[in-house]
Scaffold this motif. Structure first.
Motif, short mmCIF file in Angstrom:
data_model
loop_
_atom_site.label_atom_id
_atom_site.label_comp_id
_atom_site.label_asym_id
_atom_site.label_seq_id
_atom_site.Cartn_x
_atom_site.Cartn_y
_atom_site.Cartn_z
N ALA A 179 14.65 1.86 -57.41
CA ALA A 179 15.10 3.22 -57.07
C ALA A 179 14.63 3.62 -55.68
CB ALA A 179 14.58 4.21 -58.10
N MET A 180 15.57 4.18 -54.89
CA MET A 180 15.25 4.80 -53.61
C MET A 180 15.32 6.30 -53.82
SD MET A 180 17.64 2.59 -51.03
CE MET A 180 17.71 0.79 -51.08
N CYS A 181 14.21 6.99 -53.56
CA CYS A 181 14.14 8.41 -53.87
C CYS A 181 13.80 9.21 -52.61
CB CYS A 181 13.08 8.65 -54.95
SG CYS A 181 13.04 10.33 -55.60
N GLY A 182 14.45 10.35 -52.43
CA GLY A 182 14.16 11.20 -51.29
C GLY A 182 15.15 12.34 -51.20
N MET A 183 14.81 13.34 -50.41
CA MET A 183 15.64 14.53 -50.29
C MET A 183 16.99 14.21 -49.65
SD MET A 183 13.85 16.39 -47.04
CE MET A 183 15.17 17.57 -46.90
N GLY A 184 17.93 15.15 -49.79
CA GLY A 184 19.24 14.97 -49.19
C GLY A 184 19.17 14.84 -47.68
N GLY A 209 15.51 3.10 -37.09
CA GLY A 209 14.26 3.30 -37.83
C GLY A 209 14.23 2.84 -39.26
N ARG A 210 15.17 1.99 -39.69
CA ARG A 210 15.17 1.55 -41.09
C ARG A 210 14.94 0.05 -41.23
NH1 ARG A 210 13.72 5.97 -43.34
NH2 ARG A 210 15.22 7.68 -43.24
N THR A 211 14.63 -0.63 -40.14
CA THR A 211 14.50 -2.09 -40.18
C THR A 211 13.40 -2.55 -41.13
OG1 THR A 211 15.28 -2.24 -37.89
CG2 THR A 211 14.15 -4.17 -38.79
N ASP A 212 12.23 -1.95 -41.03
CA ASP A 212 11.10 -2.37 -41.88
C ASP A 212 11.42 -2.15 -43.36
OD1 ASP A 212 9.73 -3.11 -39.63
OD2 ASP A 212 8.46 -1.32 -39.57
N GLU A 213 11.99 -0.98 -43.67
CA GLU A 213 12.33 -0.69 -45.07
C GLU A 213 13.40 -1.66 -45.56
OE1 GLU A 213 12.08 3.96 -45.96
OE2 GLU A 213 12.98 3.55 -44.00
N LYS A 214 14.38 -1.92 -44.73
CA LYS A 214 15.44 -2.85 -45.10
C LYS A 214 14.87 -4.23 -45.41
CE LYS A 214 19.18 -5.49 -42.95
NZ LYS A 214 19.95 -5.73 -41.72
N GLU A 215 14.01 -4.75 -44.53
CA GLU A 215 13.44 -6.08 -44.73
C GLU A 215 12.58 -6.14 -45.98
OE1 GLU A 215 14.09 -8.89 -43.10
OE2 GLU A 215 15.62 -7.71 -42.05
N MET A 216 11.83 -5.08 -46.25
CA MET A 216 10.98 -5.05 -47.43
C MET A 216 11.83 -5.12 -48.71
SD MET A 216 8.64 -1.95 -48.86
CE MET A 216 10.14 -1.10 -49.33
N ILE A 217 12.92 -4.37 -48.73
CA ILE A 217 13.78 -4.34 -49.93
C ILE A 217 14.50 -5.67 -50.11
CG2 ILE A 217 15.78 -3.22 -50.98
CD1 ILE A 217 14.88 -0.65 -49.52
N ILE A 218 14.98 -6.25 -49.01
CA ILE A 218 15.68 -7.54 -49.11
C ILE A 218 14.73 -8.62 -49.60
CG2 ILE A 218 16.75 -9.38 -47.75
CD1 ILE A 218 18.07 -7.22 -46.06
N GLU A 219 13.50 -8.61 -49.12
CA GLU A 219 12.52 -9.59 -49.59
C GLU A 219 12.28 -9.43 -51.09
OE1 GLU A 219 7.88 -10.98 -48.79
OE2 GLU A 219 8.80 -9.43 -47.54
N MET A 277 11.61 7.38 -49.59
CA MET A 277 12.17 7.28 -48.25
C MET A 277 11.26 7.92 -47.21
SD MET A 277 15.10 5.66 -48.38
CE MET A 277 15.78 6.13 -46.79
N ALA A 278 11.10 7.23 -46.09
CA ALA A 278 10.29 7.74 -44.99
C ALA A 278 11.17 8.56 -44.04
CB ALA A 278 9.63 6.59 -44.24
N HIS A 279 10.55 9.54 -43.38
CA HIS A 279 11.24 10.27 -42.33
C HIS A 279 11.22 9.41 -41.06
CE1 HIS A 279 11.28 14.48 -44.16
NE2 HIS A 279 10.70 13.71 -45.07
N LEU A 280 12.17 9.63 -40.18
CA LEU A 280 12.22 8.87 -38.94
C LEU A 280 11.06 9.25 -38.03
CD1 LEU A 280 16.02 8.91 -37.92
CD2 LEU A 280 14.76 7.15 -39.18
N GLN A 324 23.27 0.82 -47.92
CA GLN A 324 24.38 0.13 -47.25
C GLN A 324 23.87 -1.03 -46.39
OE1 GLN A 324 25.87 3.60 -45.26
NE2 GLN A 324 27.55 3.93 -46.73
N LEU A 325 22.79 -0.80 -45.67
CA LEU A 325 22.22 -1.86 -44.83
C LEU A 325 21.82 -3.07 -45.65
CD1 LEU A 325 19.96 0.25 -42.42
CD2 LEU A 325 22.04 -0.99 -41.81
N VAL A 326 21.18 -2.82 -46.78
CA VAL A 326 20.76 -3.91 -47.66
C VAL A 326 21.98 -4.62 -48.25
CG1 VAL A 326 19.59 -4.44 -49.85
CG2 VAL A 326 18.54 -2.84 -48.22
N TYR A 327 22.92 -3.85 -48.73
CA TYR A 327 24.12 -4.36 -49.39
C TYR A 327 24.92 -5.29 -48.49
CZ TYR A 327 28.41 -3.96 -52.27
OH TYR A 327 29.51 -4.21 -53.06
N ASN A 328 24.96 -4.99 -47.19
CA ASN A 328 25.80 -5.75 -46.25
C ASN A 328 25.05 -6.85 -45.50
OD1 ASN A 328 28.63 -4.42 -46.12
ND2 ASN A 328 27.24 -2.68 -46.11
N ASP A 329 23.77 -7.03 -45.79
CA ASP A 329 23.02 -8.09 -45.12
C ASP A 329 23.52 -9.47 -45.57
OD1 ASP A 329 20.33 -8.60 -43.51
OD2 ASP A 329 20.41 -10.02 -45.17
#
Length: 409
Positions: free
Chosen positions: A197-202, A170-180, A326-329, A211-216
Motif C-alpha cells: 500500500a502507498m498511503c498519503g494525502m491527495g 524526486g521519486r527515483t529513490d522511492e521507485k527503486e525501493m518499490i521495484i526491488e 509518501m514523502a513530500h518533494l 505509474q513509474l513502477v508499473y511502466n519500468d
C-alpha cells in the motif's frame, strides 16, 4: 413575501455531503453512516421538491410544510458547513504540523467527545427532517427526476497507467525501493498474493509513483500480466472484477453475475505471476476486499497487488507488506518541477528576480507536487515581477488553492 425555492439549497447540501472532503472526514472520525443517513433523508425530500414548489400556491398546509422545510434546510446547511470547516481545519493543521503529537489518552478522549457531540447534532437534524419528510405523503407529491450530479456528488476522474517520466521529479529513490521489493517478493505459498500500500494525502503523487513502477522495464519483464484498475469511492466487487478481466482480455466482458465473473478471473490468473494496481481506494469494508482477494489467490509465487489510498485505515486493512508513506518533494525537486511548468524551455538566467520570487512561492506548496504544478502552470502566463509578487503575497489565494488540490476529485 414568498419563500425562495428550496431545491437549490437542498442540492447544495447534498453536494457538500457527497464531496470527497466530507467523505474522508466522516470515515476518519467514525461519522460516515450518520452523514450518509442525513444525505438519504435529504434525497428523499428532494425527490418531491419540484412538484411541491410548483404547487406552493394551492394550499395553506403545503405552504406551511415548505416553510418548515425551508427553516430546517437552512439549519442543515449551517450544520454541514460546520462539518466542512472542521474537516478543512483539521487537515490544514495536520499538514502545518500543529499539535502533531498528543498523548494517546487525550487523543482518544477528544475523538470520542467530538464524535459524540457531532453525532447528536446529526441525529437531531435527521429526526427533524424525517418528521418533515413523513408529512409529504399528505400532499400526494410526485417524485421528479433529480440530476445525477446533485445527488451523487462529485465523481472522481479515472486514472490510467500512462506516465511521462520527463515531467516527474524526486521519486527515483522511492521507485527503486518499490521495484526491488517487487522483484524480490516471494510468498510462502504458491497461491498467496502480497499487497503493498502507498498511503498519503491527495496531490502527493501516489498515482504517479505507481505509474513509474508499473511502466519500468524490469517490472514488465518480471510479471506475465500487469493490470491497472482505478477503484475510486465505489468498491464494487463485480465492477472491479469485470474491469480486471477487460484489462487482461483487451475487450469488454458480457458476464453479468458475480460468481461466474470470479471464476473466469481465476482461470485467467491461474499459475501466472501478475501485478495488479488498484488505484485510489477508499473502501473500509473487510468483507469486500476479502471477496476480491480470495479470487486473486491463484497465481504463481511473487504475485503482488499495489494499492494507492489517502486513508491510513484502508492501507492497514489491505496491506500484507509494510505500508509506504509518501514523502513530500524536497525544495530542490519542488523548484525543478515548478520551473519546468512556469518557464518551459526558456532560459531562467534572464529571469533571476523571478527565480527568487518563484522559490518563495514554491515554499508555500510544502512539497506537494499537484500544488506545485498548478501554481507553475499559473505563472507560465505571468512575466512581470509585479504579477509574481502579487501571487507570492496572496496568502489567502494560495491557501484556497491548496485546499482545492487536497480534495481534487
Amino acid at each position: 413575501m414568498p419563500h425562495p425555492l428550496i431545491s437549490p439549497l437542498v442540492s447544495s447540501i447534498l453536494k457538500t455531503l457527497n464531496s470527497l472532503v466530507l467523505k474522508e472526514f466522516g470515515i476518519a472520525w467514525g461519522l460516515k453512516t450518520d452523514l450518509e443517513n442525513l444525505g438519504s433523508t435529504l434525497s428523499t425530500i428532494q425527490a418531491v421538491l419540484q412538484d411541491a414548489e410548483t404547487k406552493r400556491g394551492k394550499g395553506e398546509a403545503l405552504k406551511n410544510w415548505l416553510r418548515k422545510l425551508n427553516d430546517a434546510a437552512y439549519d442543515a446547511d449551517n450544520l454541514v458547513d460546520e462539518f466542512m470547516n472542521e474537516a478543512l481545519r483539521r487537515r490544514m493543521d495536520s499538514e502545518r504540523g500543529i499539535n502533531p503529537q498528543v498523548s494517546a489518552f487525550f487523543s482518544l478522549r477528544n475523538r470520542l467527545i467530538f464524535r459524540l457531540k457531532m453525532g447528536h447534532k446529526i441525529k437531531d437534524m435527521r429526526d427533524r427532517l424525517d418528521a418533515i419528510a413523513g408529512e409529504k405523503n399528505k400532499f400526494h407529491l410526485r417524485e421528479g427526476l433529480v440530476e445525477t450530479g446533485e445527488v451523487c456528488g462529485m465523481q472522481r476522474g479515472q486514472t490510467d497507467s500512462m506516465v511521462n517520466e520527463s515531467e516527474i521529479y524526486g521519486r527515483t529513490d522511492e521507485k527503486e525501493m518499490i521495484i526491488e521489493m517487487l522483484l524480490n517478493n516471494s510468498s510462502d505459498r504458491d497461491d498467496d498474493v502480497s499487497v503493498y500500500a502507498m498511503c498519503g494525502m491527495g496531490g502527493l503523487g501516489k498515482t504517479t509513483l505507481a505509474q513509474l513502477v508499473y511502466n519500468d522495464g524490469r517490472v514488465k519483464s518480471y510479471f506475465e500480466l500487469r493490470i491497472w484498475v482505478c477503484v475510486s469511492v465505489d468498491f464494487d466487487v463485480e465492477r472491479l472484477t469485470r474491469a480486471i478481466l477487460e484489462s487482461i482480455e483487451g475487450r469488454g466482458c458480457s458476464i453479468s453475475n458475480l460468481d461466474p465473473l470470479l471464476r473466469r478471473l481465476q482461470e485467467k490468473l491461474f499459475g501466472k505471476r501478475f501485478l495488479l494496481v488498484l488505484d485510489d481506494v477508499w473502501n473500509e469494508y473487510h468483507e469486500k476486499w476479502d471477496r476480491l482477494k480470495n479470487a486473486l489467490k491463484c497465481g504463481a509465487k511473487g504475485c503482488t497487488v499495489i494499492v494507492t489510498t489517502r486513508i491510513q485505515q484502508v492501507a492497514l486493512i489491505m496491506a500484507t507488506l509494510p505500508i509506504h508513506h509518501m514523502a513530500h518533494l524536497s525544495e530542490d525537486d519542488s523548484w525543478s518541477l515548478f520551473k519546468r511548468r512556469a518557464f518551459g524551455n526558456e532560459r531562467t538566467e534572464e529571469n533571476l528576480q523571478l527565480d527568487l520570487i518563484g522559490k518563495e512561492i514554491v515554499k508555500k506548496c510544502k512539497g506537494l507536487p499537484l500544488a506545485i504544478k498548478a501554481l507553475g502552470s499559473l505563472m507560465q502566463f505571468k512575466r512581470s515581477e509585479s504579477e509574481w509578487l502579487s501571487v507570492k503575497e496572496n496568502e489567502t489565494g494560495i491557501c484556497q488553492m491548496m485546499e482545492v488540490v487536497f480534495y481534487l476529485p
